[in-house]
Scaffold this active site. Structure first.
Site, PDB file in Angstrom:
ATOM      1  CE  LYS A 174       0.024  13.854  18.909  1.00 40.63           C
ATOM      2  NZ  LYS A 174       1.300  13.178  19.076  1.00 40.63           N
ATOM      3  CE  LYS A 196       5.681   7.272  16.539  1.00 39.61           C
ATOM      4  NZ  LYS A 196       5.150   7.464  17.887  1.00 39.61           N
ATOM      5  CE  LYS A 243      -2.542   8.029  21.302  1.00 39.46           C
ATOM      6  NZ  LYS A 243      -1.130   7.835  21.545  1.00 39.46           N
TER       7      LYS A 243
HETATM    8  N1  AQP Z   1       2.526  16.125  15.677  1.00 40.40           N
HETATM    9  C1  AQP Z   1       3.527  16.354  16.485  1.00 40.40           C
HETATM   10  N2  AQP Z   1       4.088  17.572  16.556  1.00 40.40           N
HETATM   11  C2  AQP Z   1       5.132  17.841  17.381  1.00 40.40           C
HETATM   12  N3  AQP Z   1       5.685  16.911  18.186  1.00 40.40           N
HETATM   13  C3  AQP Z   1       5.168  15.669  18.148  1.00 40.40           C
HETATM   14  N4  AQP Z   1       5.475  14.540  18.800  1.00 40.40           N
HETATM   15  C4  AQP Z   1       4.648  13.546  18.398  1.00 40.40           C
HETATM   16  N5  AQP Z   1       3.796  13.998  17.475  1.00 40.40           N
HETATM   17  C5  AQP Z   1       4.083  15.319  17.299  1.00 40.40           C
HETATM   18  C6  AQP Z   1       6.528  14.467  19.798  1.00 40.40           C
HETATM   19  O1  AQP Z   1       7.396  13.397  19.448  1.00 40.40           O
HETATM   20  C7  AQP Z   1       7.888  12.828  20.661  1.00 40.40           C
HETATM   21  C8  AQP Z   1       7.719  11.350  20.634  1.00 40.40           C
HETATM   22  O2  AQP Z   1       6.351  11.037  20.605  1.00 40.40           O
HETATM   23  P1  AQP Z   1       5.881   9.550  20.705  1.00 40.40           P
HETATM   24  O3  AQP Z   1       5.948   8.939  19.375  1.00 40.40           O
HETATM   25  O4  AQP Z   1       6.644   8.845  21.734  1.00 40.40           O
HETATM   26  O5  AQP Z   1       4.400   9.644  21.216  1.00 40.40           O
HETATM   27  P2  AQP Z   1       3.186  10.446  20.690  1.00 40.40           P
HETATM   28  O6  AQP Z   1       3.285  11.851  21.172  1.00 40.40           O
HETATM   29  O7  AQP Z   1       1.960   9.680  21.099  1.00 40.40           O
HETATM   30  O8  AQP Z   1       3.376  10.441  19.113  1.00 40.40           O
HETATM   31  P3  AQP Z   1       2.384   9.954  18.023  1.00 40.40           P
HETATM   32  O9  AQP Z   1       3.037  10.139  16.690  1.00 40.40           O
HETATM   33  O10 AQP Z   1       1.038  10.621  18.204  1.00 40.40           O
HETATM   34  O11 AQP Z   1       2.302   8.391  18.319  1.00 40.40           O
HETATM   35  P4  AQP Z   1       1.071   7.442  18.391  1.00 40.40           P
HETATM   36  O12 AQP Z   1       0.263   7.691  17.161  1.00 40.40           O
HETATM   37  O13 AQP Z   1       1.651   6.053  18.420  1.00 40.40           O
HETATM   38  O14 AQP Z   1       0.330   7.792  19.642  1.00 40.40           O
HETATM   39  C9  AQP Z   1       7.138  13.470  21.827  1.00 40.40           C
HETATM   40  O15 AQP Z   1       7.943  14.442  22.418  1.00 40.40           O
HETATM   41  C10 AQP Z   1       5.950  14.077  21.151  1.00 40.40           C
HETATM   42  O16 AQP Z   1       5.475  15.207  21.840  1.00 40.40           O
END
Ligand code: AQP
Length: 339
Positions: free
Chosen positions: A199, A202, A114
């Protein structure tokens, strides 16, 4: 005092929650309530690192809390709270900053993804994005957490948490429990529907890559229909993450939603065409989301109840957090007014 092992898990309300968040973490939460002492946190401080528009923060926080409850988290059994309501997270974070190394944070893959472009750091990247694994370590260590159910992307951050805890403990004795991640073999990394080597996130700008928990059913069907499979003909449905990432991803989603083993499903789906397979998956996901969204709406409409739950949760969390923080202040020899 409870003798059950302690679970901590959190999601940052940096956008609408996705089916990846659900499959990677939330689906385990309600089951864990019987055998663990559980703390489930909406990590709003973390969201500051990525969100562009703070006016959505409150809404997204309440949305996330409502989804926690809709997924079966019971505030009578678990401590459910909002991170910014428990000031000890930020306090411990500063202290742990001084026990972590710059070089360790530079190695974090999520920051590289990122915060860098090619070999170069993006100059405008905020420091919070670099530093957030330390806040995450604080979230976990404050509660003497034993296990953390997470998706695969967070594995490295839990390892860093252990390194910091271990470093601190080696100087001051057993102040922190060392947390272990729970990462399931399947469903711990749900991939983007159109780019199944990346991956599902969101914050993805292409919304067709993501199934959001709040998506209306017609767009879920359309997104799954458009999802990338492969050019194998005749259609061949089996799990092979390397050579068939799109099909494997749909199988992982279907497996998590239907509670059936990936390989059992592969056998059942032998000879089924990709279009038919997508219809089966989208039917299952639609049915699941429809039920979840109904429960979500019941909670989301009642902000008074949400506030009460968040308030009571924060009181319980603060008590626990303060116990750890006091111990640390005492070990570090801070001057104390009332002793
Ligand atoms: N694609 C995924 N598959 C499985 N697990 C996932 N998690 C996130 N995306 C996936 C798990 O959800 C928990 C919370 O994640 P988070 O929202 O705090 O942070 P992140 O991992 O950065 O999730 P995002 O959706 O990718 O958020 P953004 O886009 O804002 O950076 C964690 O346990 C994560 O592993």
């Amino acid at each position: 005092m409870s003798s059950k092992p302690i679970v901590f898990s959190a999601i940052q309300p940096s956008g609408n929650l996705t089916i990846g968040n659900y499959i990677g973490t939330m689906r385990h939460w309600s089951k864990m309530q019987s055998n663990y002492e559980c703390l489930y946190c909406v990590a709003d401080l973390h969201a500051l690192t990525t969100i562009q528009n703070y006016s959505f923060l409150k809404t997204r926080t309440l949305d996330a809390l409502s989804f926690y409850l809709a997924c079966g988290v019971d505030p009578e059994k678990s401590i459910v709270f909002i991170q910014s309501h428990v000031h000890q997270h930020s306090q411990l974070s500063w202290i742990l900053n001084c026990f972590a190394r710059f070089s360790e944070l530079l190695r974090m893959t999520q920051f590289k993804v990122k915060g860098t472009q090619g070999e170069k750091y993006i100059p405008k990247t905020n420091l919070g994005l670099f530093n957030y694994p330390i806040l995450m370590a604080s979230d976990i260590l404050l509660y003497q957490t034993n296990v953390v159910p997470v998706g695969y992307d967070q594995k490295q951050h839990i390892e860093l948490t252990r390194t910091i805890a271990d470093r601190f403990n080696s100087i001051y004795g057993d102040v922190f429990a060392l947390p272990t991640p729970i990462i399931n073999q399947y469903g711990s990394k749900i991939m983007a529907l159109l780019e199944p080597k990346k991956k599902m996130s969101k914050s993805d700008i292409n919304k067709n890559n993501v199934i959001f928990l709040l998506d209306d059913i017609s767009s879920v069907v359309s997104k799954i229909n458009k999802s990338v499979t492969d050019s194998d003909r005749p259609s061949a449905i089996y799990y092979d993450i390397k050579n068939k990432p799109g099909i494997s991803n749909l199988l992982e989603i279907f497996s998590a939603i239907s509670n059936k083993d990936v390989h059992v499903l592969s056998k059942e789906l032998q000879g089924v065409m990709y279009t038919e397979f997508k219809k089966i998956v989208s039917d299952a996901v639609s049915k699941f989301l429809h039920k979840l969204q109904r429960r979500y709406t019941d909670y989301r409409c009642d902000e008074t109840l949400l506030k009460k739950i968040a308030y009571e949760g924060s009181m319980k969390a603060q008590l626990k957090a303060e116990t750890t923080l006091k111990k640390i202040y005492s070990e570090l020899n801070f001057f104390h007014l009332f002793k």
